[in-house]
Write an enzyme that holds these catalytic residues in place. Structure first.
Site, short mmCIF file in Angstrom:
data_model
loop_
_atom_site.label_atom_id
_atom_site.label_comp_id
_atom_site.label_asym_id
_atom_site.label_seq_id
_atom_site.Cartn_x
_atom_site.Cartn_y
_atom_site.Cartn_z
N HIS A 121 0.92 -1.21 0.12
CA HIS A 121 -0.16 -0.03 0.02
C HIS A 121 0.79 1.31 0.07
O HIS A 121 0.41 2.25 0.34
CB HIS A 121 -1.06 -0.04 1.20
CG HIS A 121 -1.99 -0.97 0.83
ND1 HIS A 121 -2.96 -1.46 2.14
CD2 HIS A 121 -2.41 -1.88 -0.09
CE1 HIS A 121 -3.97 -2.29 1.69
NE2 HIS A 121 -3.38 -2.54 0.49
N GLY A 189 -2.05 -9.63 12.26
CA GLY A 189 -2.45 -8.28 12.47
C GLY A 189 -3.32 -7.53 11.41
O GLY A 189 -3.30 -6.49 11.14
N SER A 191 -7.04 -7.64 9.50
CA SER A 191 -8.67 -7.81 9.47
C SER A 191 -9.12 -8.74 8.25
O SER A 191 -10.08 -9.34 8.19
CB SER A 191 -9.62 -6.69 9.45
OG SER A 191 -9.40 -5.86 8.45
P1 OAD Z 1 -7.54 -3.19 10.29
O1 OAD Z 1 -7.61 -2.11 11.10
O2 OAD Z 1 -8.69 -3.50 9.23
O3 OAD Z 1 -7.31 -4.49 11.12
C1 OAD Z 1 -6.24 -4.40 11.96
C2 OAD Z 1 -6.48 -5.86 12.76
O4 OAD Z 1 -5.27 -5.91 13.53
C3 OAD Z 1 -7.64 -6.27 13.36
O5 OAD Z 1 -8.14 -7.58 12.90
C4 OAD Z 1 -7.18 -6.50 14.83
O6 OAD Z 1 -7.78 -7.56 15.69
C5 OAD Z 1 -5.81 -6.68 14.89
N1 OAD Z 1 -4.90 -6.43 15.86
C6 OAD Z 1 -4.97 -5.35 16.85
N2 OAD Z 1 -3.96 -5.40 17.77
C7 OAD Z 1 -3.30 -6.37 17.24
C8 OAD Z 1 -1.73 -6.82 18.03
N3 OAD Z 1 -1.45 -6.15 19.06
N4 OAD Z 1 -1.57 -7.97 17.34
C9 OAD Z 1 -2.01 -8.62 16.32
N5 OAD Z 1 -3.36 -8.18 15.50
C10 OAD Z 1 -3.91 -7.00 16.29
O7 OAD Z 1 -6.05 -3.08 9.54
P2 OAD Z 1 -5.61 -3.76 8.03
O8 OAD Z 1 -6.24 -5.09 8.05
O9 OAD Z 1 -4.00 -3.71 8.05
O10 OAD Z 1 -5.66 0.61 3.31
O11 OAD Z 1 -6.57 -2.85 6.96
C11 OAD Z 1 -6.09 -3.05 5.53
C12 OAD Z 1 -6.24 -2.03 4.96
O12 OAD Z 1 -7.26 -1.20 5.11
C13 OAD Z 1 -4.99 -0.88 5.24
O13 OAD Z 1 -3.95 -0.95 4.70
C14 OAD Z 1 -5.58 0.48 4.79
C15 OAD Z 1 -7.34 0.40 5.26
O14 OAD Z 1 -8.13 0.99 4.58
C16 OAD Z 1 -5.54 1.66 2.85
O15 OAD Z 1 -5.77 2.88 3.11
C17 OAD Z 1 -5.46 1.36 1.27
#
Ligand code: OAD
Length: 249
Positions: A121, A189, A191
Site C-alpha cells: 500500500h 494483524g 482484518s
Molecule cells: P484493520 O484495522 O482493518 O485490522 C487490524 C487488525 O489487527 C484487526 O483484525 C485487529 O484485531 C488486529 N490487531 C489489533 N491489535 C493487534 C495486535 N497487537 N497484534 C495482532 N493483531 C492485532 O487493518 P488492516 O487489515 O491492516 O488500506 O487494513 C487493511 C487496509 O485497510 C489498510 O492497509 C488500509 C485500510 O483501509 C488503505 O488505506 C488502502
C-alpha cells in the site's frame, strides 16, 4: 506461557526453505500506531476515508488531505518498531527465502531491520506526482502547503494506495508469487477485509503452504487457515522465534 504452536510447526519453521509473512495495521498497534477498523481507536472510526483517502478528495481539498498525512507521518516518526517487527527481522535472518508483505505504510518493518519487504500500500515516507505518477523521495514539505512536483509543477501526493487506486503491478505480482511458492505463510494483524491483500493467504493455501494467522480477534480467514493463534503479534512472534531458535538474540 506455553507456546501456542505445535512442535511439528516449530520443526517445519526451522526446516523451511521459504516463508512469507503478510502484515497489517495490528502489528504496529503495539508501537502506538492506530489501526483502521478498531471500533474505538481505529482511524476509520474517527475519520471518513471518502474525505481523506482517495484522489478525488485530494483534488477537491489538497490541504486537508496533506495535513492529515503530515499528521500520520509525524505520528510514525515519534514511535519505534516493537518486538513483533523485530521478531520478523530475526526470522528473515534464519530462513533462506523470506518475503515480508505489508499493507502498512509506516516504514516500521524496515526500521526494525527487515530487508525483503514489499510495501503493498505504498509508504508515508515518499510522495509522487498526482498527474505524472513519478515517485519523489524523501517526502518533502510536510509543514505547510502541499509541495509541487519538481518536474511538472503539479501537485505531489503521498505515495500510498488510496481507495480506487490500483496496487503497483510489480509489487502485487511479486506478492502473489511469494504467497504461492512459500511453505509457511503467516497472516499477522490484519482484518483481511481489503483485497487484493486479503486474497494472499488463500493463494498460499492453494499453493500448498501451511497458513497461520496471528490476531487477537477472529477474522474472515480464521476458519480457512490451518492454525489461528489468538494473541498480540509482539508476544506471539517473539515467542515463536525464541522457541524455534533459543539462541536467537
Ligand atoms: P484493520 O484495522 O482493518 O485490522 C487490524 C487488525 O489487527 C484487526 O483484525 C485487529 O484485531 C488486529 N490487531 C489489533 N491489535 C493487534 C495486535 N497487537 N497484534 C495482532 N493483531 C492485532 O487493518 P488492516 O487489515 O491492516 O488500506 O487494513 C487493511 C487496509 O485497510 C489498510 O492497509 C488500509 C485500510 O483501509 C488503505 O488505506 C488502502
Amino acid at each position: 506461557m506455553p507456546s501456542p504452536f505445535p512442535p511439528q510447526l516449530i520443526q517445519a519453521l526451522r526446516n523451511a526453505r521459504s516463508v512469507t509473512v503478510l502484515t497489517g495495521a495490528g502489528i504496529s498497534s503495539e508501537s502506538g500506531v492506530p489501526t483502521f477498523r478498531d471500533p474505538q481507536a481505529g482511524l476509520w472510526s474517527r475519520f471518513r476515508p471518502e474525505d481523506l483517502a482517495n484522489a478525488a478528495a485530494f483534488r477537491r481539498n489538497p490541504q486537508l488531505v496533506w495535513d492529515w498525512y503530515a499528521w500520520r507521518r509525524s505520528l510514525v516518526a515519534d514511535v519505534a518498531p516493537n518486538v513483533g517487527h523485530l521478531a520478523l527481522a530475526k526470522l528473515e535472518a534464519r530462513v533462506p527465502e523470506f518475503t515480508l508483505l505489508t499493507q502498512n505504510v509506516d516504514g516500521l518493518h524496515s526500521r526494525a531491520g527487515s530487508r525483503n519487504v514489499i510495501e503493498l500500500h505504498g509508504s508515508l515516507m515518499r510522495n509522487r506526482c498526482l498527474d505524472e505518477n513519478v515517485v519523489v523521495e524523501p517526502a518533502a514539505g510536510d509543514e505547510g502547503r502541499p509541495p509541487k512536483c519538481p518536474r511538472c509543477g503539479g501537485l505531489l501526493r503521498p505515495d500510498v494506495v488510496w481507495f480506487g487506486d490500483p496496487l503497483a503491478p510489480a509489487a502485487l505480482t511479486a506478492a502473489q508469487e511469494a504467497a504461492v511458492r512459500c511453505q509457511l505463510f503467516f497472516s499477522v494483524g490484519t482484518s483481511s477485509m481489503v483485497n487484493p491483500a486479503a486474497q494472499l493467504p488463500m493463494l498460499a493455501l492453494q499453493g500448498g503452504a501451511t497458513v497461520i494467522e496471528i490476531n487477537p480477534e477472529p477474522t474472515r480467514i480464521s476458519d480457512a487457515v490451518h492454525l489461528s493463534v489468538r494473541g498480540a503479534a509482539g508476544a506471539v512472534l517473539s515467542g515463536l522465534v525464541m522457541v524455534a531458535w533459543p539462541d536467537a538474540v
